[in-house]
Scaffold this motif. Structure first.
Motif, PDB file in Angstrom:
ATOM      1  N   LEU A 162       0.804  -1.219   0.000  1.00  0.00           N
ATOM      2  CA  LEU A 162       0.000   0.000   0.000  1.00  0.00           C
ATOM      3  C   LEU A 162       0.838   1.270   0.000  1.00  0.00           C
ATOM      4  CD1 LEU A 162      -2.775  -1.065   2.538  1.00  0.00           C
ATOM      5  CD2 LEU A 162      -2.877  -1.089   0.045  1.00  0.00           C
ATOM      6  N   ASP A 163       1.920   1.289   0.761  1.00  0.00           N
ATOM      7  CA  ASP A 163       2.668   2.535   0.952  1.00  0.00           C
ATOM      8  C   ASP A 163       3.857   2.691   0.023  1.00  0.00           C
ATOM      9  OD1 ASP A 163       0.911   3.015   3.057  1.00  0.00           O
ATOM     10  OD2 ASP A 163       2.237   2.061   4.524  1.00  0.00           O
ATOM     11  N   LYS A 164       4.377   1.575  -0.506  1.00  0.00           N
ATOM     12  CA  LYS A 164       5.553   1.598  -1.390  1.00  0.00           C
ATOM     13  C   LYS A 164       6.617   2.544  -0.817  1.00  0.00           C
ATOM     14  CE  LYS A 164       2.797   0.252  -5.342  1.00  0.00           C
ATOM     15  NZ  LYS A 164       1.585   0.001  -4.552  1.00  0.00           N
ATOM     16  N   PRO A 165       7.141   2.178   0.354  1.00  0.00           N
ATOM     17  CA  PRO A 165       7.955   3.113   1.139  1.00  0.00           C
ATOM     18  C   PRO A 165       9.308   3.470   0.551  1.00  0.00           C
ATOM     19  CG  PRO A 165       8.028   0.920   2.105  1.00  0.00           C
ATOM     20  CD  PRO A 165       6.995   0.878   1.020  1.00  0.00           C
ATOM     21  N   PHE A 166       9.792   2.689  -0.419  1.00  0.00           N
ATOM     22  CA  PHE A 166      11.151   2.916  -0.884  1.00  0.00           C
ATOM     23  C   PHE A 166      11.243   3.771  -2.139  1.00  0.00           C
ATOM     24  CE2 PHE A 166      11.363  -1.334   1.245  1.00  0.00           C
ATOM     25  CZ  PHE A 166      11.928  -0.855   2.413  1.00  0.00           C
ATOM     26  N   GLY A 167      10.102   4.227  -2.643  1.00  0.00           N
ATOM     27  CA  GLY A 167      10.124   5.140  -3.777  1.00  0.00           C
ATOM     28  C   GLY A 167      10.633   4.493  -5.051  1.00  0.00           C
ATOM     29  N   THR A 168      11.186   5.324  -5.928  1.00  0.00           N
ATOM     30  CA  THR A 168      11.675   4.834  -7.211  1.00  0.00           C
ATOM     31  C   THR A 168      13.112   5.304  -7.430  1.00  0.00           C
ATOM     32  OG1 THR A 168      10.797   6.773  -8.361  1.00  0.00           O
ATOM     33  CG2 THR A 168       9.389   4.833  -8.263  1.00  0.00           C
ATOM     34  N   ALA A 169      13.794   4.613  -8.319  1.00  0.00           N
ATOM     35  CA  ALA A 169      15.189   4.930  -8.607  1.00  0.00           C
ATOM     36  C   ALA A 169      15.317   6.301  -9.244  1.00  0.00           C
ATOM     37  CB  ALA A 169      15.782   3.867  -9.530  1.00  0.00           C
ATOM     38  N   VAL A 170      16.487   6.918  -9.076  1.00  0.00           N
ATOM     39  CA  VAL A 170      16.787   8.202  -9.710  1.00  0.00           C
ATOM     40  C   VAL A 170      17.858   7.982 -10.763  1.00  0.00           C
ATOM     41  CG1 VAL A 170      16.137   9.542  -7.693  1.00  0.00           C
ATOM     42  CG2 VAL A 170      18.492   8.768  -7.937  1.00  0.00           C
ATOM     43  N   PRO A 171      17.896   8.801 -11.820  1.00  0.00           N
ATOM     44  CA  PRO A 171      18.827   8.553 -12.937  1.00  0.00           C
ATOM     45  C   PRO A 171      20.295   8.697 -12.576  1.00  0.00           C
ATOM     46  CG  PRO A 171      17.026  10.000 -13.615  1.00  0.00           C
ATOM     47  CD  PRO A 171      16.952   9.885 -12.130  1.00  0.00           C
ATOM     48  N   ASP A 172      20.623   9.638 -11.693  1.00  0.00           N
ATOM     49  CA  ASP A 172      22.024   9.875 -11.369  1.00  0.00           C
ATOM     50  C   ASP A 172      22.555   8.721 -10.517  1.00  0.00           C
ATOM     51  OD1 ASP A 172      24.313  12.042 -11.148  1.00  0.00           O
ATOM     52  OD2 ASP A 172      24.037  11.167  -9.144  1.00  0.00           O
ATOM     53  N   ILE A 173      23.636   8.067 -10.981  1.00  0.00           N
ATOM     54  CA  ILE A 173      24.098   6.857 -10.315  1.00  0.00           C
ATOM     55  C   ILE A 173      24.599   7.142  -8.909  1.00  0.00           C
ATOM     56  CG2 ILE A 173      26.431   6.996 -11.307  1.00  0.00           C
ATOM     57  CD1 ILE A 173      24.354   3.831 -10.513  1.00  0.00           C
ATOM     58  N   ALA A 174      25.276   8.260  -8.706  1.00  0.00           N
ATOM     59  CA  ALA A 174      25.774   8.589  -7.368  1.00  0.00           C
ATOM     60  C   ALA A 174      24.608   8.816  -6.407  1.00  0.00           C
ATOM     61  CB  ALA A 174      26.673   9.814  -7.419  1.00  0.00           C
ATOM     62  N   GLU A 175      23.585   9.530  -6.873  1.00  0.00           N
ATOM     63  CA  GLU A 175      22.414   9.769  -6.033  1.00  0.00           C
ATOM     64  C   GLU A 175      21.681   8.469  -5.734  1.00  0.00           C
ATOM     65  OE1 GLU A 175      19.806  12.774  -7.470  1.00  0.00           O
ATOM     66  OE2 GLU A 175      21.412  14.219  -7.868  1.00  0.00           O
ATOM     67  N   GLU A 176      21.587   7.603  -6.739  1.00  0.00           N
ATOM     68  CA  GLU A 176      20.880   6.339  -6.536  1.00  0.00           C
ATOM     69  C   GLU A 176      21.634   5.452  -5.546  1.00  0.00           C
ATOM     70  OE1 GLU A 176      18.107   3.261  -6.727  1.00  0.00           O
ATOM     71  OE2 GLU A 176      18.027   5.422  -6.995  1.00  0.00           O
ATOM     72  N   ARG A 177      22.943   5.426  -5.655  1.00  0.00           N
ATOM     73  CA  ARG A 177      23.714   4.640  -4.692  1.00  0.00           C
ATOM     74  C   ARG A 177      23.537   5.182  -3.277  1.00  0.00           C
ATOM     75  NH1 ARG A 177      28.969   3.891  -8.669  1.00  0.00           N
ATOM     76  NH2 ARG A 177      28.203   1.977  -9.690  1.00  0.00           N
ATOM     77  N   ALA A 178      23.553   6.485  -3.138  1.00  0.00           N
ATOM     78  CA  ALA A 178      23.348   7.079  -1.822  1.00  0.00           C
ATOM     79  C   ALA A 178      21.949   6.766  -1.300  1.00  0.00           C
ATOM     80  CB  ALA A 178      23.567   8.586  -1.889  1.00  0.00           C
ATOM     81  N   ARG A 179      20.958   6.803  -2.188  1.00  0.00           N
ATOM     82  CA  ARG A 179      19.574   6.506  -1.791  1.00  0.00           C
ATOM     83  C   ARG A 179      19.458   5.058  -1.320  1.00  0.00           C
ATOM     84  NH1 ARG A 179      14.416   5.051  -3.567  1.00  0.00           N
ATOM     85  NH2 ARG A 179      15.309   3.862  -5.297  1.00  0.00           N
ATOM     86  N   VAL A 189      24.878  -2.704  -9.391  1.00  0.00           N
ATOM     87  CA  VAL A 189      24.917  -1.249  -9.508  1.00  0.00           C
ATOM     88  C   VAL A 189      25.091  -0.589  -8.142  1.00  0.00           C
ATOM     89  CG1 VAL A 189      23.633   0.815 -10.225  1.00  0.00           C
ATOM     90  CG2 VAL A 189      23.482  -1.281 -11.584  1.00  0.00           C
ATOM     91  N   THR A 190      24.404  -1.088  -7.126  1.00  0.00           N
ATOM     92  CA  THR A 190      24.441  -0.499  -5.786  1.00  0.00           C
ATOM     93  C   THR A 190      24.761  -1.583  -4.765  1.00  0.00           C
ATOM     94  OG1 THR A 190      22.107  -0.879  -5.247  1.00  0.00           O
ATOM     95  CG2 THR A 190      22.637   1.108  -6.513  1.00  0.00           C
ATOM     96  N   GLY A 191      24.854  -1.196  -3.500  1.00  0.00           N
ATOM     97  CA  GLY A 191      24.940  -2.157  -2.409  1.00  0.00           C
ATOM     98  C   GLY A 191      26.302  -2.326  -1.777  1.00  0.00           C
TER      99      GLY A 191
END
Length: 364
Positions: A65-82, A139-141
């Protein structure tokens, strides 16, 4: 690329199936999503499983219902930080539950995290080690999902876990990660007998575990004592019924005919496996019956709402046909990467099974 394949590849890019969907998200207040977590698909209502723990039922309802983790962002550095921030949210309660020490090191020229039980590894386990390969879709982790995967086993098994910070996309492509794992493994073989080493990973790390085993064969290296392919299969993450059904069962439903139309998702760009060939067993070990027949005892962990469930079960069956000792454990209603949430009884049950499997196969 068709939507079904896009759906599988996009989900494989993230640490949890709840993080992103390649299909448009259901509109806010979609009547097909009941407040109790029931999902209505093509006129059929699918409630939360009555075989799950109460904690898991409430958490799955939250994901749907809440989908708490949102969606990926295009910038790889920002996505890794997220993604690192998401993993930190799992790591904090995990560290309160499992007492460990964490240190950075370099082994075989590769940066690693060393996770050990608080107070040190007991003498009777000092000659044993686990190699962890983190998830995150190649890509991340790094330095985050790696810790979430390493902490429980280091504490429960009272053992050293070496988590490899392998090279990832988009900076690097296949077989860079396998090369890094090989370097670490070769270095560890100078200090540990192969029968006292086990290797495992979740999601991309589970897939990489299979790739690494194939590479060890090709390089004439001895097998480790055992392997864990968690939230993945020997040929990736997708295929079968689970890939089609997992997304809708987590509330990622296509728009209704009356819903406003949205732009289609962007075309998938290059990824870590872009240059790999499907018939190359170093990339997709399941492509070679001869290669998988040489695998060590292998444990698979998945859940019925995980997109890799069918593929993992298929890989387990393939190993069994090849005469390899293989165990498959699946949990009803569980989603991709459920083992990251140590608050779930199902995750803690999975840790116990992992620990028992590795303890059983590590040489005395």
């Amino acid at each position: 690329m068709n939507l079904r394949l896009r759906f599988a590849l996009t989900f494989a890019l993230l640490a949890s199936l709840a993080l992103l969907s390649a299909a448009p998200l259901a509109a806010q207040g979609d009547e097909r999503l009941g407040e109790d977590g029931t999902v209505r698909m093509d006129g059929v209502s699918v409630p939360l499983s009555n075989l799950m723990s109460e904690e898991a039922r409430e958490y799955l309802r939250h994901l749907i219902l809440d989908k708490p983790f949102g969606t990926a962002v295009p910038d790889i550095a920002e996505e890794r930080a997220r993604q690192d921030a998401i993993m930190q949210g799992f790591l904090d309660p995990m560290r309160r539950r499992y007492a460990v020490d964490i240190a950075q090191d370099t082994i075989g020229g590769v940066v690693v995290d060393i996770v050990t039980p608080a107070g040190g590894v007991p003498a009777n386990h000092s000659d044993r080690v686990l190699i962890n390969l983190h998830g995150g879709g190649f890509v991340t982790g790094a330095r985050s999902a790696s810790l979430v995967e390493a902490v429980p086993l280091a504490a429960l098994m009272q053992i050293k876990v070496v988590s490899v910070d392998y090279r990832m996309a988009p900076e690097h492509g296949f077989p860079a990660a396998s090369e890094d794992v090989e370097s670490v493994y070769r270095a560890l073989l100078e200090h540990y007998e192969p029968g006292k080493i086990a290797i495992y990973g979740c999601s991309a790390g589970g897939f990489l575990t299979a790739q690494a085993l194939a590479r060890f064969q090709a390089q004439g290296l001895p097998n480790p004592a055992a392997a864990g392919v968690f939230c993945a299969a020997l040929d990736g993450y997708s295929g079968g019924d689970a890939t089609v059904l997992a997304g809708p069962l987590l509330g990622f439903l296509p728009p209704t005919p009356s819903a406003p139309r949205t732009a289609p998702p962007p075309a998938a760009g290059p990824n870590y496996m872009s240059s790999a060939q499907r018939d190359d067993p170093l990339a997709y070990p399941l492509a070679s019956a001869e290669v998988i027949a040489q695998f060590p005892p292998t444990l698979f962990i998945s859940g019925t709402r995980s997109f890799e469930f069918s593929a993992a079960l298929n890989s387990h069956n393939a190993l069994a046909r090849a005469g390899v000792e293989s165990r498959f454990h699946g949990w009803d209603g569980m989603f991709h990467g459920f083992i990251y949430n140590s608050d779930l009884p199902e995750a803690r049950e999975a840790y116990a099974i992992m620990a028992d499997f590795f303890q059983t196969h590590l040489a005395d």
